[in-house]
Design a protein around this motif. Sequence first.
Motif, PDB file in Angstrom:
ATOM      1  N   VAL A   6       0.839  -1.203   0.000  1.00  0.00           N
ATOM      2  CA  VAL A   6       0.000   0.000   0.000  1.00  0.00           C
ATOM      3  C   VAL A   6       0.874   1.253   0.000  1.00  0.00           C
ATOM      4  O   VAL A   6       0.671   2.169  -0.812  1.00  0.00           O
ATOM      5  N   VAL A   7       1.854   1.298   0.874  1.00  0.00           N
ATOM      6  CA  VAL A   7       2.725   2.475   0.968  1.00  0.00           C
ATOM      7  C   VAL A   7       3.519   2.672  -0.318  1.00  0.00           C
ATOM      8  O   VAL A   7       3.594   3.782  -0.856  1.00  0.00           O
ATOM      9  N   LEU A  76     -13.190  -4.343   1.804  1.00  0.00           N
ATOM     10  CA  LEU A  76     -13.966  -3.181   1.369  1.00  0.00           C
ATOM     11  C   LEU A  76     -13.193  -2.285   0.406  1.00  0.00           C
ATOM     12  O   LEU A  76     -13.775  -1.689  -0.495  1.00  0.00           O
ATOM     13  N   GLN A  77     -11.895  -2.178   0.591  1.00  0.00           N
ATOM     14  CA  GLN A  77     -11.102  -1.258  -0.210  1.00  0.00           C
ATOM     15  C   GLN A  77     -10.834  -1.783  -1.619  1.00  0.00           C
ATOM     16  O   GLN A  77     -10.399  -1.025  -2.486  1.00  0.00           O
ATOM     17  N   ALA A  78     -11.087  -3.042  -1.879  1.00  0.00           N
ATOM     18  CA  ALA A  78     -10.729  -3.644  -3.168  1.00  0.00           C
ATOM     19  C   ALA A  78     -11.374  -2.911  -4.343  1.00  0.00           C
ATOM     20  O   ALA A  78     -10.703  -2.626  -5.337  1.00  0.00           O
ATOM     21  N   VAL A 141      -6.124   9.856  -5.496  1.00  0.00           N
ATOM     22  CA  VAL A 141      -7.101  10.121  -4.429  1.00  0.00           C
ATOM     23  C   VAL A 141      -7.775   8.814  -4.011  1.00  0.00           C
ATOM     24  O   VAL A 141      -7.914   8.527  -2.814  1.00  0.00           O
ATOM     25  N   LEU A 142      -8.187   8.012  -4.975  1.00  0.00           N
ATOM     26  CA  LEU A 142      -8.821   6.737  -4.650  1.00  0.00           C
ATOM     27  C   LEU A 142      -7.867   5.802  -3.908  1.00  0.00           C
ATOM     28  O   LEU A 142      -8.274   5.104  -2.969  1.00  0.00           O
ATOM     29  N   ALA A 147      -6.251   3.411   1.186  1.00  0.00           N
ATOM     30  CA  ALA A 147      -5.175   3.173   2.165  1.00  0.00           C
ATOM     31  C   ALA A 147      -5.605   3.544   3.581  1.00  0.00           C
ATOM     32  O   ALA A 147      -5.232   2.871   4.534  1.00  0.00           O
ATOM     33  N   VAL A 148      -6.383   4.603   3.707  1.00  0.00           N
ATOM     34  CA  VAL A 148      -6.788   5.046   5.045  1.00  0.00           C
ATOM     35  C   VAL A 148      -8.133   4.465   5.475  1.00  0.00           C
ATOM     36  O   VAL A 148      -8.519   4.586   6.644  1.00  0.00           O
TER      37      VAL A 148
END
Length: 149
Positions: A6-7, A76-78, A141-142, A147-148
């Motif tokens: 992610v980072v 959820l982030q997928a 942005v997405l 990530a957060v």
Amino acid sequence: MQNVLVVVTVVVVGLMVGVELAVAAFVNPIFDRLPGNGGVAARSNGARVLGQVMPFWYVSSVLLAAWWAVSAWGDLQALTVVVAAALLVVSVVMSVTLLVPINAQVARWSSASVPADWRLQVGKWDRLHYIRVGVIVAALVLLVVAAVG
């Protein structure tokens, strides 16, 4: 491992966005204010240098986002990451089909071979580049939201 992915993805895409935004907002407008055909030499050199680096950067961004999307599948982030990856793919397609052909011509220009309509050609590239910057900013942005989130 997921946190590292992610980072790295956010940093790689974020730096790419920063470079492309700087080109759109600062570098090319400065080049265009150079006297005479000074902007031609500057843009030609920039086209050669960035033309060698940016393809790898764009492809790496797509691959990292795709890897993140696959590894996050079921979370959820997928979906957010999938949309961001799709936007990055759109930016690559735009680059290859619309911007690279113009950039390849600009890279070959010299003081002796500058076309009379060079400002029109780089103006078209700039307009397309603004759209591409918008696409990659939306992708970033997405990715940050994912990530957060």
